[in-house]
Design a protein around this motif. Structure first.
Motif, short mmCIF file in Angstrom:
data_model
loop_
_atom_site.label_atom_id
_atom_site.label_comp_id
_atom_site.label_asym_id
_atom_site.label_seq_id
_atom_site.Cartn_x
_atom_site.Cartn_y
_atom_site.Cartn_z
N LEU A 1 49.09 34.80 106.30
CA LEU A 1 50.02 34.33 105.15
C LEU A 1 49.20 32.83 105.04
CD1 LEU A 1 53.24 35.71 104.38
CD2 LEU A 1 51.28 36.54 103.47
N GLY A 2 49.23 32.54 106.15
CA GLY A 2 49.10 31.17 106.78
C GLY A 2 47.89 30.69 106.21
N ALA A 3 47.16 31.36 106.69
CA ALA A 3 45.77 31.58 106.30
C ALA A 3 44.80 31.21 104.58
CB ALA A 3 44.90 33.14 107.21
N ALA A 4 45.89 32.40 104.37
CA ALA A 4 45.76 32.75 102.94
C ALA A 4 46.30 31.73 102.27
CB ALA A 4 46.41 33.68 102.10
N GLY A 5 47.18 30.60 102.84
CA GLY A 5 47.24 29.05 102.17
C GLY A 5 49.02 28.79 102.10
N ALA A 6 49.96 29.76 102.49
CA ALA A 6 50.74 30.07 102.26
C ALA A 6 51.38 28.74 103.32
CB ALA A 6 51.55 31.10 102.40
N ARG A 7 52.34 28.16 102.79
CA ARG A 7 53.05 26.88 103.70
C ARG A 7 53.64 27.97 104.47
NH1 ARG A 7 57.38 21.61 103.13
NH2 ARG A 7 57.59 24.03 101.23
N LEU A 8 53.99 27.92 106.54
CA LEU A 8 54.52 28.45 106.54
C LEU A 8 55.68 26.72 106.88
CD1 LEU A 8 52.58 30.28 109.49
CD2 LEU A 8 54.18 30.80 107.84
N LEU A 9 57.33 28.41 106.74
CA LEU A 9 58.71 26.39 107.03
C LEU A 9 58.44 26.24 108.15
CD1 LEU A 9 60.28 27.72 103.57
CD2 LEU A 9 58.87 25.35 104.40
N VAL A 10 58.24 27.37 109.27
CA VAL A 10 59.35 27.08 111.08
C VAL A 10 58.59 27.87 111.45
CG1 VAL A 10 61.73 26.92 110.46
CG2 VAL A 10 61.06 29.69 110.65
N PRO A 11 57.92 27.50 112.94
CA PRO A 11 57.28 28.62 113.39
C PRO A 11 57.92 30.18 113.90
CG PRO A 11 57.69 26.68 114.68
CD PRO A 11 58.01 26.53 113.19
N VAL B 1 58.53 35.65 109.70
CA VAL B 1 58.58 34.50 109.04
C VAL B 1 58.85 34.42 107.67
CG1 VAL B 1 56.49 35.04 107.95
CG2 VAL B 1 56.44 36.17 110.47
N LEU B 2 58.84 32.76 107.91
CA LEU B 2 59.61 32.08 106.87
C LEU B 2 58.48 31.65 106.06
CD1 LEU B 2 62.33 32.14 105.42
CD2 LEU B 2 62.83 29.85 106.65
N VAL B 3 58.21 31.74 104.93
CA VAL B 3 56.91 31.19 104.14
C VAL B 3 57.41 30.64 102.35
CG1 VAL B 3 55.47 32.44 105.19
CG2 VAL B 3 56.16 33.22 103.10
N HIS B 4 57.23 29.44 101.68
CA HIS B 4 56.56 28.97 100.51
C HIS B 4 55.87 29.03 100.28
CE1 HIS B 4 58.76 26.10 98.36
NE2 HIS B 4 57.52 25.14 98.22
N PHE B 5 55.42 29.11 98.57
CA PHE B 5 54.33 29.56 98.14
C PHE B 5 54.40 28.47 96.51
CE2 PHE B 5 55.44 33.78 99.64
CZ PHE B 5 54.53 33.59 100.36
N ASP B 6 52.75 27.11 96.95
CA ASP B 6 53.63 26.27 95.70
C ASP B 6 54.43 25.47 95.83
OD1 ASP B 6 50.56 26.79 95.67
OD2 ASP B 6 50.94 28.38 94.28
N ASP B 7 56.27 25.53 95.10
CA ASP B 7 56.74 25.52 94.25
C ASP B 7 58.61 26.44 94.41
OD1 ASP B 7 56.49 26.67 91.72
OD2 ASP B 7 55.13 24.89 91.27
#
Length: 88
Positions: free
Chosen positions: A5-15, A21-27
């Motif tokens: 997901l990180g490689a696709a551009g999602a922002r990992l919020l915590v290691p 896994v905790l991710v954020h997409f754009d907004d």
């Protein structure tokens, strides 16, 4: 999952830790829409949460029977849903 997901551009919020896994997409609105799209897609189940003021997708890998192919298929579904949401 986090690497894909990180490689696709999602922002990992915590290691990533253990199976989380905790991710954020754009907004926040996009993140919520991606969560809804993934739930509708039914390839995998993800949930929503808030982390430090941001909406986030929470992914838990909870079964020892989960394979690398399962993770790859799930990550691909999440990215596919994100791409669809961004296209509107």
């Amino acid at each position: 999952m986090a690497e894909l997901l990180g490689a696709a551009g999602a922002r990992l919020l915590v290691p990533p830790a253990l199976n989380q896994v905790l991710v954020h997409f754009d907004d926040d609105l996009t993140t919520d829409a991606v969560i809804a799209a993934v739930q509708e897609d039914r390839t995998c189940w993800v949930g929503g949460t808030r982390w430090h003021g941001n909406n986030a997708m929470r992914i838990s890998v909870c079964d020892a029977a989960t394979t690398t192919a399962d993770i790859e298929a799930s990550a691909a579904a999440i990215v596919r849903c994100w791409t669809t949401v961004k296209k509107g």
